[in-house]
Design a protein around this motif. Structure first.
Motif, short mmCIF file in Angstrom:
data_model
loop_
_atom_site.label_atom_id
_atom_site.label_comp_id
_atom_site.label_asym_id
_atom_site.label_seq_id
_atom_site.Cartn_x
_atom_site.Cartn_y
_atom_site.Cartn_z
N ASN A 315 25.34 39.69 50.40
CA ASN A 315 24.70 39.10 49.22
C ASN A 315 24.59 40.05 48.03
N GLN A 316 24.76 41.36 48.24
CA GLN A 316 24.67 42.29 47.11
C GLN A 316 25.90 42.21 46.19
N TRP A 317 26.89 41.39 46.58
CA TRP A 317 28.12 41.27 45.79
C TRP A 317 28.22 39.92 45.08
N THR A 318 27.07 39.30 44.80
CA THR A 318 27.05 37.99 44.13
C THR A 318 27.79 38.00 42.79
N GLU A 319 27.68 39.10 42.05
CA GLU A 319 28.32 39.17 40.73
C GLU A 319 29.85 39.19 40.80
N SER A 320 30.40 39.31 41.99
CA SER A 320 31.85 39.27 42.16
C SER A 320 32.39 37.84 42.32
N VAL A 321 31.50 36.87 42.56
CA VAL A 321 31.95 35.53 42.94
C VAL A 321 32.75 34.86 41.84
N LEU A 322 32.21 34.75 40.63
CA LEU A 322 32.89 34.04 39.55
C LEU A 322 34.20 34.74 39.17
N VAL A 323 34.19 36.06 39.17
CA VAL A 323 35.41 36.80 38.87
C VAL A 323 36.50 36.48 39.89
N PHE A 324 36.11 36.42 41.16
CA PHE A 324 37.09 36.09 42.21
C PHE A 324 37.64 34.68 42.02
N GLN A 325 36.77 33.73 41.69
CA GLN A 325 37.24 32.35 41.49
C GLN A 325 38.25 32.27 40.35
N ILE A 326 38.00 33.02 39.28
CA ILE A 326 38.94 33.03 38.15
C ILE A 326 40.28 33.64 38.58
N LEU A 327 40.22 34.79 39.24
CA LEU A 327 41.45 35.47 39.67
C LEU A 327 42.22 34.66 40.71
N ALA A 328 41.50 33.83 41.47
CA ALA A 328 42.16 33.02 42.50
C ALA A 328 43.21 32.09 41.90
N ILE A 329 43.03 31.69 40.66
CA ILE A 329 43.98 30.78 40.01
C ILE A 329 45.39 31.38 39.97
N SER A 330 45.48 32.70 39.94
CA SER A 330 46.79 33.36 39.82
C SER A 330 47.32 33.88 41.14
N ILE A 331 46.67 33.59 42.26
CA ILE A 331 47.12 34.12 43.55
C ILE A 331 48.57 33.75 43.83
N TRP A 332 48.94 32.49 43.60
CA TRP A 332 50.31 32.04 43.90
C TRP A 332 51.34 32.80 43.07
N ALA A 333 51.04 32.99 41.77
CA ALA A 333 51.98 33.69 40.90
C ALA A 333 52.12 35.15 41.31
N GLN A 334 51.01 35.78 41.69
CA GLN A 334 51.06 37.17 42.13
C GLN A 334 51.87 37.31 43.41
N MET A 335 51.71 36.36 44.33
CA MET A 335 52.43 36.43 45.59
C MET A 335 53.94 36.38 45.37
N ILE A 336 54.38 35.46 44.54
CA ILE A 336 55.82 35.33 44.30
C ILE A 336 56.34 36.52 43.49
N ALA A 337 55.59 36.90 42.46
CA ALA A 337 56.03 38.02 41.61
C ALA A 337 56.13 39.32 42.39
N ALA A 338 55.25 39.50 43.37
CA ALA A 338 55.25 40.75 44.14
C ALA A 338 56.51 40.93 44.97
N SER A 339 57.21 39.82 45.25
CA SER A 339 58.44 39.92 46.05
C SER A 339 59.67 40.21 45.20
#
Length: 473
Positions: A315-339
């Motif tokens: 629970n001490q990492w609550t301030e990371s939640v919204l940032v993670f949700q925003i970054l999650a939008i680009s997970i697919w693009a990062q996965m493909i680009a990394a290859s």
């Protein structure tokens, strides 16, 4: 032959990456409950410089040794001796940087940390060539087994020291142990002839390839780490810890999937350098595979981000939640680009890889600076997502049009079915409430629904039979 090599490589790569992933999740879950965000802020600042010097120690020689088919044992010995000299110099320079870093960040803790990690830089530089030799020989088993063992050693040391109040030093000492274990194993398995007479010719043989690879890594470093540098300097180290925790969690899919493919692609596909159509076909297959997983996963992480962060880290990492949700939008693009880097290398087009790195850096730098100017880590995350998405489009243009002499139709076709899988996930989670206040129970409910959605999507898009056929072959 390609299928056989890929299957063998993927099996051992999957073993290494999945084992390392779950080990690291466990380690981070424990450490995140012992150490404070302030401790992680210090560690994250140090890692900014550590990654830069690791990149300098690599020099692009690892991929270059794998790609070059003309190197003999004496050539390898010369390249290894050269890496020793570079590692000594870089280790000493890193050890001397503690005070300048103190002044830059307004802290007084970095001098002993940088001295300790000077040894990490030294041993990291020494393991580059032995590891590349094992990959060149397609000895994926040895490489992945040692990386698992090294991560277990890292976790044991870090947790033991953290429990004994070593604070951020627990991670610092553990990193040195991890790299030392890897070096000892790689070196003893390759038996490099370091006594060979030093000559410049072996360095020249690989320099053109290594130079472009190194310049790409150099540019990509600032593209990927400027956010950490500026957040730590102009917002504060604690905010950096929250941002970095979110960012690192968002790239776990890369480590699980692209991290399995990338080490296998170049050693195998480099043999088809003169037959670009084969490399292109493998790339488009990987785009669809990564898209099938990455696009639905982006949707899932966006809607379930709070449960993921607070269950894994506390629970001490609550301030990371919204940032993670925003970054999650680009997970697919990062996965493909990394290859894509491995496919540039396989086609012997590190010149295009360098161009890709330059344009990516320019976009990322502008986006990150504007996000920091806005003054919040959430703003930085939004700008990073916009930059990643734009870079994905440009990077695939370079790969398809310039490296493969093709067009965008293949990429669009490869992504069409994964998009349907993503829409199915949206339909599942968009109106779904949190069932309980227990994050673990929420994940137990939502996780199976995610898997069911993937299965339904594969059936709807007629991909299930194809995937089963590939696995059987």
């Amino acid at each position: 032959m390609v299928k056989s090599d890929f299957k063998t490589g993927l099996i051992f790569s999957a073993f290494g990456k999945y084992s390392t992933f779950f080990i690291n999740i466990l380690i981070n879950s424990v450490l995140s409950r012992i150490l404070t965000p302030e401790d992680y802020g210090i560690v994250t600042i140090v890692q900014i410089f550590l990654l830069f010097f690791d990149m300098l120690a690599d020099m692009g020689f690892g991929p270059a040794v794998i790609q070059n088919r003309t190197l003999d044992d004496d050539d390898i010995g010369v390249i290894f001796k050269f890496s020793i000299l570079v590692s000594i110099v870089l280790g000493l320079i890193f050890a001397a940087l503690g005070q300048p870093v103190n002044l830059f960040y307004g802290e007084d803790v970095f001098v002993p940390i940088f001295i300790i990690l000077g040894f990490e830089i030294f041993f990291y530089g020494l393991l580059i060539v032995p590891r590349a030799i094992l990959l060149k020989k397609k000895n994926f088993k040895s490489v992945n087994v040692v990386e698992v063992v090294a991560n277990i050693a890292y976790g044991a040391v870090a947790i033991a020291l953290a429990l004994n109040n070593f604070n951020y030093y627990s991670i610092i000492f553990a990193r040195v142990i991890k790299i030392l274990v890897m070096f000892i194993f790689f070196y003893t398995r390759t038996k490099i002839n370091y006594k060979t007479k030093f000559r410049k010719e072996p360095i020249i043989k690989i320099w053109a390839f290594a130079r472009n690879q190194f310049l790409f890594n150099f540019i990509n470093y600032f593209s990927r780490n400027l956010d950490n540098i500026l957040i730590g300097r102009y917002i504060n180290p604690t905010a950096l810890a929250f941002y970095n925790k979110s960012y690192q969690t968002s790239i776990y899919p890369n480590q699980l999937l692209t991290g399995i493919l990338a080490p296998v692609i170049q050693p195998i596909m480099s043999e088809y350098e003169d037959r670009k159509h084969i490399i292109k076909d493998v790339y488009l297959r990987s785009v669809r595979l990564l898209g099938d997983i990455g696009i639905p996963l982006s949707v899932f992480c966006y809607f379930v981000g709070k449960d993921i962060i607070l269950f894994v880290y506390g629970n001490q990492w609550t301030e990371s939640v919204l940032v993670f949700q925003i970054l999650a939008i680009s997970i697919w693009a990062q996965m493909i680009a990394a290859s894509t880097g491995a496919f540039y290398q396989s086609a012997n087009r590190t010149d295009l890889l360098l161009i890709s790195g330059i344009q990516s850096t320019i976009l990322n730098v502008v986006a990150i600076i504007y996000g920091v100017y806005l003054g919040t880590i959430e703003a930085v995350a939004i700008m990073v997502v916009l930059s990643f998405t734009t870079n994905f489009v440009i990077n695939n243009y370079l790969l398809m049009y310039k490296a493969f002499d093709s067009d965008y139709k293949g990429v669009i076709a490869a992504l069409s079915k994964p998009v349907i899988l993503g829409l199915i996930q949206v339909a599942i989670f968009v109106f779904m409430p949190d069932w309980t206040d227990n994050h673990f129970l929420n994940l137990l409910i939502k996780g199976p629904l995610f898997v069911i959605g993937i299965f339904v999507g594969l059936v709807v898009t007629n991909q299930l039979k194809e995937i089963i056929s590939i696995v059987r072959d």
